[in-house]
Design a protein around this motif. Structure first.
Motif, PDB file in Angstrom:
ATOM      1  N   ARG A  78       0.480  -0.978   0.242  1.00 12.30           N
ATOM      2  CA  ARG A  78       0.023   0.041   0.175  1.00 12.30           C
ATOM      3  C   ARG A  78       0.303   1.046  -0.150  1.00 12.30           C
ATOM      4  N   GLU A  79       2.084   1.159   0.884  1.00  9.11           N
ATOM      5  CA  GLU A  79       2.719   2.466   0.633  1.00  9.11           C
ATOM      6  C   GLU A  79       3.284   2.619  -0.564  1.00  9.11           C
ATOM      7  N   LEU A  80       4.110   1.537  -0.950  1.00 10.14           N
ATOM      8  CA  LEU A  80       4.576   1.445  -2.131  1.00 10.14           C
ATOM      9  C   LEU A  80       3.759   1.849  -3.330  1.00 10.14           C
ATOM     10  N   ALA A  81       2.055   1.729  -3.459  1.00  9.76           N
ATOM     11  CA  ALA A  81       1.451   2.250  -4.657  1.00  9.76           C
ATOM     12  C   ALA A  81       1.112   3.604  -4.254  1.00  9.76           C
ATOM     13  N   GLU A  82       0.756   4.126  -2.757  1.00  4.93           N
ATOM     14  CA  GLU A  82       0.780   5.525  -2.754  1.00  4.93           C
ATOM     15  C   GLU A  82       1.778   6.666  -3.152  1.00  4.93           C
ATOM     16  N   LEU A  83       2.910   5.580  -2.923  1.00  4.55           N
ATOM     17  CA  LEU A  83       4.460   6.873  -3.752  1.00  4.55           C
ATOM     18  C   LEU A  83       3.960   6.528  -5.321  1.00  4.55           C
ATOM     19  N   TRP A  84       3.829   5.392  -5.626  1.00  4.17           N
ATOM     20  CA  TRP A  84       3.890   5.836  -7.425  1.00  4.17           C
ATOM     21  C   TRP A  84       3.202   6.038  -7.914  1.00  4.17           C
ATOM     22  N   SER A  86       2.246   8.881  -6.579  1.00  5.68           N
ATOM     23  CA  SER A  86       2.315  10.705  -6.294  1.00  5.68           C
ATOM     24  C   SER A  86       3.510  10.693  -7.313  1.00  5.68           C
ATOM     25  N   ALA A  87       4.654   9.859  -7.603  1.00  4.47           N
ATOM     26  CA  ALA A  87       5.477  10.220  -8.793  1.00  4.47           C
ATOM     27  C   ALA A  87       4.789  10.305  -9.753  1.00  4.47           C
ATOM     28  N   LEU A  88       6.308  11.792 -10.287  1.00  8.08           N
ATOM     29  CA  LEU A  88       5.451  11.880 -12.016  1.00  8.08           C
ATOM     30  C   LEU A  88       6.199  10.726 -12.798  1.00  8.08           C
ATOM     31  N   PRO A  89       5.652  10.403 -14.520  1.00  8.65           N
ATOM     32  CA  PRO A  89       5.818   9.669 -14.972  1.00  8.65           C
ATOM     33  C   PRO A  89       7.343   9.219 -15.018  1.00  8.65           C
ATOM     34  N   SER A  90       7.963  10.502 -15.239  1.00  7.68           N
ATOM     35  CA  SER A  90       9.896   9.875 -15.605  1.00  7.68           C
ATOM     36  C   SER A  90       9.933   9.009 -14.571  1.00  7.68           C
ATOM     37  N   GLN A  91       9.997   9.596 -13.092  1.00  9.70           N
ATOM     38  CA  GLN A  91      10.446   9.087 -11.867  1.00  9.70           C
ATOM     39  C   GLN A  91       9.277   7.533 -11.972  1.00  9.70           C
ATOM     40  N   GLN A  92       8.636   6.980 -12.367  1.00  8.22           N
ATOM     41  CA  GLN A  92       8.002   5.806 -12.127  1.00  8.22           C
ATOM     42  C   GLN A  92       9.033   4.866 -13.100  1.00  8.22           C
ATOM     43  N   GLU A  93       9.602   5.367 -14.896  1.00  9.93           N
ATOM     44  CA  GLU A  93      10.048   4.846 -15.307  1.00  9.93           C
ATOM     45  C   GLU A  93      11.546   4.354 -14.591  1.00  9.93           C
ATOM     46  N   MET A  94      11.893   5.451 -13.881  1.00  8.04           N
ATOM     47  CA  MET A  94      13.295   5.288 -12.704  1.00  8.04           C
ATOM     48  C   MET A  94      13.064   3.794 -12.388  1.00  8.04           C
ATOM     49  N   ALA A  95      11.777   4.203 -11.057  1.00  4.52           N
ATOM     50  CA  ALA A  95      12.374   3.688 -10.203  1.00  4.52           C
ATOM     51  C   ALA A  95      11.498   2.341 -11.254  1.00  4.52           C
ATOM     52  N   VAL A  96      10.615   1.690 -11.528  1.00  3.65           N
ATOM     53  CA  VAL A  96      10.982   0.464 -12.549  1.00  3.65           C
ATOM     54  C   VAL A  96      12.325   0.232 -13.058  1.00  3.65           C
TER      55      VAL A  96
END
Length: 108
Positions: A78-84, A86-96
């Motif tokens: 759940r915490e990871l989903a909330e972070l995801w 709130s992240a910008l698309p570029s941040q999501q790509e970097m996280a993946v």
């Protein structure tokens, strides 16, 4: 497992969704009296019945069990989903990319 909190939440969600006890018990293939005992906290549902209730109400098990769960995998997800979210698309790509790199490293 605390039956009262679980039963109370089942009752609240059932009513919120406009189900009668008879209708929900029918959807779950259980006796309406048994459902009322679950909602009253005097009985705890078996796992198959619990799953049927979650499916019929279209609700996650962790919502119904939140009093019984400690900090665990569900809360971390759940915490990871909330972070995801709130992240910008570029941040999501970097996280993946970071997660993939970690998983590849662990496989070696």
């Amino acid at each position: 497992m605390e039956g009262k909190g679980l039963g109370k939440r089942i009752n609240m969600v059932r009513k919120d969704q406009g189900f009668t006890a008879d209708k929900l018990s029918e959807l779950c293939n259980i006796n309406a009296t048994y459902l009322r005992q679950i909602e009253g906290g005097t009985k705890v549902p078996s796992l198959p019945v619990f799953i049927n209730i979650c499916n019929a109400l279209k609700i996650s098990p962790d919502y119904l069990l939140r009093d019984a769960l400690t900090d665990n995998e569900v809360s971390k997800i759940r915490e990871l989903a909330e972070l995801w979210e709130s992240a910008l698309p570029s941040q999501q790509e970097m996280a993946v990319a970071m997660i993939q790199a970690v998983l590849e490293y662990r496989e070696d």
